[in-house]
Design a protein around this motif. Structure first.
Motif, PDB file in Angstrom:
ATOM      1  N   ALA A  15      -8.995  -6.916 -98.304  1.00  0.00           N
ATOM      2  CA  ALA A  15      -8.324  -5.621 -98.527  1.00  0.00           C
ATOM      3  C   ALA A  15      -9.009  -4.903 -99.690  1.00  0.00           C
ATOM      4  O   ALA A  15      -9.366  -5.517-100.691  1.00  0.00           O
ATOM      5  N   ASP A  16      -9.215  -3.598 -99.533  1.00  0.00           N
ATOM      6  CA  ASP A  16      -9.810  -2.797-100.605  1.00  0.00           C
ATOM      7  C   ASP A  16      -8.862  -2.691-101.794  1.00  0.00           C
ATOM      8  O   ASP A  16      -7.637  -2.856-101.666  1.00  0.00           O
ATOM      9  N   ALA A  17      -9.413  -2.374-102.965  1.00  0.00           N
ATOM     10  CA  ALA A  17      -8.564  -1.955-104.083  1.00  0.00           C
ATOM     11  C   ALA A  17      -7.729  -0.757-103.647  1.00  0.00           C
ATOM     12  O   ALA A  17      -8.197   0.081-102.872  1.00  0.00           O
ATOM     13  N   GLY A  18      -6.495  -0.698-104.105  1.00  0.00           N
ATOM     14  CA  GLY A  18      -5.597   0.376-103.669  1.00  0.00           C
ATOM     15  C   GLY A  18      -4.921   0.075-102.363  1.00  0.00           C
ATOM     16  O   GLY A  18      -4.169   0.907-101.840  1.00  0.00           O
ATOM     17  N   HIS A  19      -5.180  -1.113-101.793  1.00  0.00           N
ATOM     18  CA  HIS A  19      -4.621  -1.517-100.504  1.00  0.00           C
ATOM     19  C   HIS A  19      -4.181  -2.975-100.584  1.00  0.00           C
ATOM     20  O   HIS A  19      -4.499  -3.686-101.528  1.00  0.00           O
ATOM     21  N   TYR A  20      -3.484  -3.418 -99.547  1.00  0.00           N
ATOM     22  CA  TYR A  20      -3.065  -4.824 -99.477  1.00  0.00           C
ATOM     23  C   TYR A  20      -2.888  -5.226 -98.020  1.00  0.00           C
ATOM     24  O   TYR A  20      -2.797  -4.378 -97.117  1.00  0.00           O
ATOM     25  N   VAL A  21      -2.866  -6.531 -97.799  1.00  0.00           N
ATOM     26  CA  VAL A  21      -2.514  -7.087 -96.492  1.00  0.00           C
ATOM     27  C   VAL A  21      -1.494  -8.194 -96.752  1.00  0.00           C
ATOM     28  O   VAL A  21      -1.828  -9.222 -97.347  1.00  0.00           O
ATOM     29  N   GLY A  22      -0.283  -7.972 -96.319  1.00  0.00           N
ATOM     30  CA  GLY A  22       0.801  -8.881 -96.658  1.00  0.00           C
ATOM     31  C   GLY A  22       1.083  -9.955 -95.623  1.00  0.00           C
ATOM     32  O   GLY A  22       1.948 -10.812 -95.846  1.00  0.00           O
TER      33      GLY A  22
END
Length: 214
Positions: free
Chosen positions: A23-30
């Protein structure tokens, strides 16, 4: 070969791949097995890659946009007591904020006031006025019978004997004219200056007594 699900913090939108994408900075994968990453919502941020969640903006900070990689400190004149916010609060009238990243506003001291919001300081009360409480948005004019020559005052001064104050917001008392006198404190009318009785004189300005003739 057997498919391997992407771990949380990574994703893969395409088929036939040998690895997953962080996941990029500023993003997430939960979740595991994700096809896409999710931007951090407003009020949250994530400076690092490969993360499973975003961070709430700290108190004294805010994040106004989605997909943010950092939080922003509240500017002078504003504050934010809560976490995870999208904006800061302007200092109320009667208050100020003179530091960045503030979690609180400060009430104006006695003797000072602030009529506007979002300010970084308070104003001292003017001569002829006073402020007798903290957190005041306005100053109060001295009543007739009182005066105040100074700035930043918490009260007014009673007109002394030999004088009177017949206006509001006075910065000085008015002396009784020669031939009249006034023994009282806090007089609010020129009528308080009494004419000298027969057999007495008042030779000076601002007298509180009459003098018997020799």
């Amino acid at each position: 070969t057997e498919d391997v699900a992407c771990s949380a913090g990574t994703y893969q939108p395409n088929t036939g791949q040998t690895s997953c994408l962080d996941a990029d900075a500023g993003h997430y994968v939960g979740v595991t097995g994700a096809l896409s990453q999710t931007p951090c919502s407003a009020g949250t941020y994530q400076p690092n890659t490969g993360q499973t969640s975003c961070l709430d903006a700290d108190a004294g900070h805010y994040v106004p946009t989605t997909g943010a990689t950092n939080q922003t400190a509240c500017s002078i004149g504003t504050y934010q007591p809560s976490i995870g916010q999208v904006s800061c609060l302007s200092a109320d009238p009667g208050h100020y904020v003179n530091t960045v990243a503030s979690t609180t506003q400060t009430p104006c001291d006695i003797g000072s006031f602030q009529p506007l919001s979002g300010q970084d300081k308070c104003d001292l009360s003017d001569p002829g006025y006073y402020v007798d409480s903290t957190g005041s948005a306005n100053q109060t004019a001295c009543d007739p019978g009182t005066f105040q020559p100074n700035t930043g005052s918490s009260s007014c001064i009673d007109s002394p004997p030999g004088n009177y104050v017949d206006t509001t917001a006075a910065i000085a008392p008015t002396p009784c004219v020669p031939g009249t006198y006034n023994p009282l404190t806090g007089s609010s009318s020129a009528d308080a200056c009494l004419p000298a009785d027969p057999g007495n004189s008042v030779p000076s300005w601002g007298s509180s007594y009459q003098t018997p003739c020799t």
